[in-house]
Every structure is written in C-alpha cells, then in structure tokens.
Design an enzyme around this catalytic site. Structure first.
Site, PDB file in Angstrom:
ATOM      1  CD1 TRP A 190      58.223   4.966  39.237  1.00  0.00           C
ATOM      2  CD2 TRP A 190      58.892   4.429  37.165  1.00  0.00           C
ATOM      3  NE1 TRP A 190      58.016   3.619  39.059  1.00  0.00           N
ATOM      4  CE2 TRP A 190      58.416   3.257  37.799  1.00  0.00           C
ATOM      5  CE3 TRP A 190      59.387   4.338  35.865  1.00  0.00           C
ATOM      6  CZ2 TRP A 190      58.409   2.016  37.169  1.00  0.00           C
ATOM      7  CZ3 TRP A 190      59.378   3.091  35.229  1.00  0.00           C
ATOM      8  CH2 TRP A 190      58.880   1.951  35.876  1.00  0.00           C
ATOM      9  CD  GLU A 231      55.263   7.817  38.739  1.00  0.00           C
ATOM     10  OE1 GLU A 231      56.115   8.250  37.937  1.00  0.00           O
ATOM     11  OE2 GLU A 231      54.159   7.364  38.378  1.00  0.00           O
ATOM     12  CE  LYS A 233      54.315   0.237  38.419  1.00  0.00           C
ATOM     13  NZ  LYS A 233      54.706   0.305  37.026  1.00  0.00           N
ATOM     14  CG  ASP A 264      50.701   6.425  38.179  1.00  0.00           C
ATOM     15  OD1 ASP A 264      49.630   5.789  38.161  1.00  0.00           O
ATOM     16  OD2 ASP A 264      51.397   6.606  37.157  1.00  0.00           O
ATOM     17  CG  HIS A 267      52.225   3.711  40.363  1.00  0.00           C
ATOM     18  ND1 HIS A 267      53.413   4.354  40.177  1.00  0.00           N
ATOM     19  CD2 HIS A 267      51.881   3.243  39.135  1.00  0.00           C
ATOM     20  CE1 HIS A 267      53.762   4.316  38.906  1.00  0.00           C
ATOM     21  NE2 HIS A 267      52.834   3.645  38.256  1.00  0.00           N
ATOM     22  CG  HIS A 291      52.014  10.415  36.865  1.00  0.00           C
ATOM     23  ND1 HIS A 291      53.077   9.570  36.639  1.00  0.00           N
ATOM     24  CD2 HIS A 291      52.457  11.667  36.550  1.00  0.00           C
ATOM     25  CE1 HIS A 291      54.114  10.270  36.208  1.00  0.00           C
ATOM     26  NE2 HIS A 291      53.771  11.544  36.157  1.00  0.00           N
ATOM     27  CG  ASP A 299      48.450  -1.722  32.584  1.00  0.00           C
ATOM     28  OD1 ASP A 299      49.684  -1.579  32.625  1.00  0.00           O
ATOM     29  OD2 ASP A 299      47.698  -0.966  31.948  1.00  0.00           O
ATOM     30  CG  ASP A 301      51.115   2.733  33.145  1.00  0.00           C
ATOM     31  OD1 ASP A 301      51.158   3.845  33.694  1.00  0.00           O
ATOM     32  OD2 ASP A 301      51.887   1.810  33.426  1.00  0.00           O
ATOM     33  CG  ASP A 331      52.185   7.738  33.518  1.00  0.00           C
ATOM     34  OD1 ASP A 331      52.463   7.391  32.355  1.00  0.00           O
ATOM     35  OD2 ASP A 331      52.746   7.249  34.526  1.00  0.00           O
TER      36      ASP A 331
HETATM   37  C1  RNT Z   1      55.640   3.831  35.626  1.00  0.00           C
HETATM   38  C2  RNT Z   1      55.396   5.245  36.028  1.00  0.00           C
HETATM   39  C3  RNT Z   1      56.030   6.266  35.162  1.00  0.00           C
HETATM   40  C4  RNT Z   1      55.942   5.912  33.692  1.00  0.00           C
HETATM   41  C5  RNT Z   1      56.400   7.005  32.748  1.00  0.00           C
HETATM   42  C6  RNT Z   1      56.645   6.466  31.380  1.00  0.00           C
HETATM   43  O1  RNT Z   1      54.934   2.935  36.352  1.00  0.00           O
HETATM   44  O2  RNT Z   1      54.040   5.473  36.136  1.00  0.00           O
HETATM   45  O3  RNT Z   1      55.489   7.508  35.436  1.00  0.00           O
HETATM   46  O4  RNT Z   1      54.648   5.549  33.316  1.00  0.00           O
HETATM   47  O5  RNT Z   1      57.479   7.628  33.260  1.00  0.00           O
HETATM   48 ZN    ZN Z   2      53.292   7.446  36.537  1.00  0.00          ZN
END
Ligand code: RNT
Ligand code: ZN
Length: 424
Positions: A190, A231, A233, A264, A267, A291, A299, A301, A331
């Site tokens: 990523w 990955e 986003k 993810d 994302h 993820h 956000d 995460d 994640d």
């Molecule tokens: C970031 C990604 C990635 C990170 C990690 C720390 O937006 O989701 O996977 O969260 O690698």
């Molecule tokens: Zn991620």
C-alpha cells in the site's frame, strides 16, 4: 465479572444446536471451521503505527493515528507480550502482520532499502515458538523520502529507486517468513501517493507506479513462501483529490499480473461496501486480501465491529466457499483507547461474523431462489437474523478456552494496571 458459567453455556448451546439442526446446519462443524480460519492481526494497533525506527509517531502518508491512551508498546518485547496477551482473549487461529519498520536492528541504523530477513530474526523465532505465522508490509510512510506525498509514483527517479529497493527487500523478508513458517506470508503493498488538490496530470504517476511494480514483481519469489497483494484507496488525509493507486488501477493490475487484490473496507466511498466486490473480483484475480476495518466519515481505520457491513462481507466469503482464496486480516488503529482492547474487540467481532456466516442455512436460501420463491428467500434471511446465534458464539469461546462474553474486560483492566501503566 463471571458472565456465564460453563453449564449455562452448554445448556443454551444444546437448544441452539437443535434449532440449527432443524434448518440443516451442523453447529459443531461451523464452530470447528470458524476456529480454523486464520485471522491476521495487525501489529500496528499495538503502538499507533509508530515502529521501531525512533519515530515519535506515524507521519504523512494519508493516514493518522489520534489519541494518547497510556501504555503504548515501545519495542519488540513489549509489542510481543501485548500481542500474546491479546491472543489469549481472541478465540481461533491467528497470524501476526508486521510492517517493515518493526525491524529489530540491535540499535544499528539500517535504511529501509537495506533491510534483510536477519533484522526480523526475533520475530521469526517468536512466530515459530508461538505457532503464529507472520505476514508483511513494506512501509511507504513515516519517512523523509515519503514527505513529498509520492513514493513509488514519485517523479524523482532517486526517490522512486529507493522505494523500489525497499519493496524488493520486503519481498525477500516476506519470503523468509514464508519459508520459516511453511505458509506463504501475505506481502501487501500500500502506498500513500496522491495529491491534496486537483492534479493536472493523473496519468504519469500511474504509469510510474505500474512500471515500478513491474520491476518489483519481476524478481522471482517462491509462491509457496509469499503472496503478493496490492491495496487501493479512494482518498487519504492530504490526498483528497487524487490517489495514484486507486481501485481501478489495482484491479486492473492484479488481474493482469495474477496477484492478490487487497480490499480494505474503509477505502471506498462512505456508502460503498466491499461485499459485492468479492464475487466479481474473484473471477479475475487469483485471490483477495481483505482488510477488515471500519470507515467512519473521512477515516478508514476505526476498530472493526460486528456490523452489518462486516457480516455481509463474511457471508459473501463463506457463501462462495472462497476461504482458500481470501486472506483475512484486520486493519485499524486507535490510539485513544486501550490498544489491547482494540485488538480484542476487532478480532472477536470478526470471528463472530465468520461463525455467523458459517451457521447460515444457505441451502434453504438457494432452494427458494432457484424455485423462484423470492418472498421465501427474503423471509428466511429475516428469520435467520434471530436464530440463537449468541449461544453458539459462547460455545465457540468455551471450546477455544477464550473468555465468554465481556469477561475478558477484567483481564484487560488487570493487565493495564500491572503492565501498561508501569511503562514510562
Ligand atoms: C492505509 C492502508 C494500510 C495501512 C497499514 C498500516 O490506508 O489501509 O493497509 O492501514 O498498512
Ligand atoms: Zn488497509
């Protein structure tokens, strides 16, 4: 708090088992399967994505850890003991997911492009001892050469070369993990590259990223030791207008190169979910890395929860019998709450969603669908929501020797007092 004793769990389970049996679901088999699914736990929740390079915290890179709850792990030993403690609260098979900046170099400065498997010796030893296989991620943030906001897609050839070397080094490290543990290490790329405001040239950075990835992946690695993933986003903090590694970019890339695509949950557009992407993407890529996370407004995460979104993703993976092609990982990172609790909440929620998906009498839904009785399909989906699932979840925890219900909170409280709050 003693939440429920063993007999109460067994009694409730016996009647739940009966109820599921009538619908054709074998609860014993579901529990066994649910416990056997490896969940890769992200090491970075343990220290707010700080790493061991001497940084004071996460910097740049479109992601942000907020909060200053006491007790953050500050070195490998602390991180490993915190993780081990969290593992004792989380039922089922686990893996542990590292970033490159968790290397242990014995006080020596080793640039990221010079990292070697030997800098992860202690991790590999721990992994073998605890029987917790490792996964890996090259780290393209919290670094001076990422300050411009561009790494692999940078227009500066020297910066690009550095990150290409870093990614190549990371693949060798992941390969060493895989060989050490007899199971391929997921190696997830990523990068944060993107622009805060409208770029004039959206193409050149993507061309450079593609070329860089081609070079990185051209170095042969034994697929028995490593599973490469990329990955995407939609946007990040400071990259609101443009992210080089978008979903379309990596979908195309993973399909062409036959590598894993990482989806993810945080994302995508705020109302866009990934459950429906699983069947489509699996037709074109060899596998997925998911993820599990929770997007909240801007956000991506927040701590993963037993949410409708999460349950739907798990149902899709299970209904498609895709477990052998989907690597499951967590994640998120929250520095404002007890970090071990964050791990535990997320990992237990995920195992719970997986179990629930395994318990679904899917056959009945398919039969109704194939017979054109769509009212029945919908009615059954609604009825299944109130099956006595919690009793089976408690039984899974009992079988795995993990705490039942909120009992684990007392243990976290105790660990906080005895260990976390003693840290300076
Ligand atoms: C970031 C990604 C990635 C990170 C990690 C720390 O937006 O989701 O996977 O969260 O690698
Ligand atoms: Zn991620």
């Amino acid at each position: 708090m003693k939440y429920k004793d063993k007999n109460a769990v067994e009694d409730a389970y016996a009647s739940a088992q009966e109820a599921y049996k009538k619908l054709g679901t074998d609860t014993e088999e579901a529990i066994r399967k649910a416990l056997d699914i490896p969940v890769s736990i992200q090491c970075w929740q343990g220290d707010d994505v700080t790493g061991f390079e001497g940084a004071s915290g996460l910097s740049g890179g479109g992601i942000l850890a907020t909060g200053n709850y006491p007790g953050r792990a500050k070195n490998g030993d602390e991180l490993r003991s915190d993780a081990e403690f969290a593992f004792s609260l989380i039922p089922g098979r686990k893996r542990f997911n590292l970033h490159s900046f968790y290397a242990e170099t014995g006080g020596q400065t080793v640039t990221r492009d010079a990292l070697e498997p030997e800098h992860f010796t202690r991790w590999m030893k721990w992994s073998a001892e605890k029987k917790i296989p490792l996964d890996f991620n090259p780290s393209f943030f919290s670094h001076p050469l990422a300050d411009s906001g561009y790494t692999l897609a940078s227009g500066d050839a020297e910066i690009r070369r550095f990150w290409i070397r870093h990614a190549a080094a990371s693949r060798r490290i992941a390969g060493a993990f895989g060989a050490n543990q007899n199971s391929p290490a997921a190696n997830n790329i990523w990068i944060p590259d993107g622009s805060k405001d409208l770029p004039a040239d959206r193409l050149s950075p993507r061309q450079r990223l593609k070329d860089g990835l081609d070079e990185i992946l051209s170095l042969p690695q034994d697929p028995k030791t490593i599973t490469d993933a990329v990955e995407s986003k939609l946007f990040g903090i400071g990259s609101e207008a443009y992210v080089v590694g978008s979903h379309e970019f990596y979908l195309g890339y993973a399909a062409t190169k036959k590598i894993h695509l990482c989806l993810d949950m945080g994302h995508f557009h705020p109302t866009e979910t990934i459950a429906d992407k699983i069947s489509s993407t699996l037709l074109f890529v060899p596998g997925l890395l998911v993820h599990f996370s929770r997007g909240l407004r801007w956000d991506s995460d927040h701590v993963a929860l037993y949410s409708d979104d999460q349950r739907e993703v798990c149902r899709e993976i299970i209904r498609q019998k895709a477990l052998d092609r989907v690597n499951i990982a967590l994640d998120f990172f929250d520095a404002s709450i007890n970090r071990i609790a964050a791990w535990t909440i997320g990992a237990r929620s995920l195992r719970k969603s997986l179990l629930e998906a395994l318990l679904e009498p899917t056959k009945l839904l398919i039969e109704a669908e194939q017979a054109g009785r769509n009212h029945e399909r919908l009615a059954l989906m609604e009825e299944f929501k109130t099956l006595p699932f919690p009793a089976v979840w408690d039984k899974l925890c009992l079988d795995a020797d993990a705490p039942i219900g909120p009992e684990w909170l007392d243990r976290v409280q105790d660990y906080e007092k005895k260990v976390l709050l003693q840290r300076t």
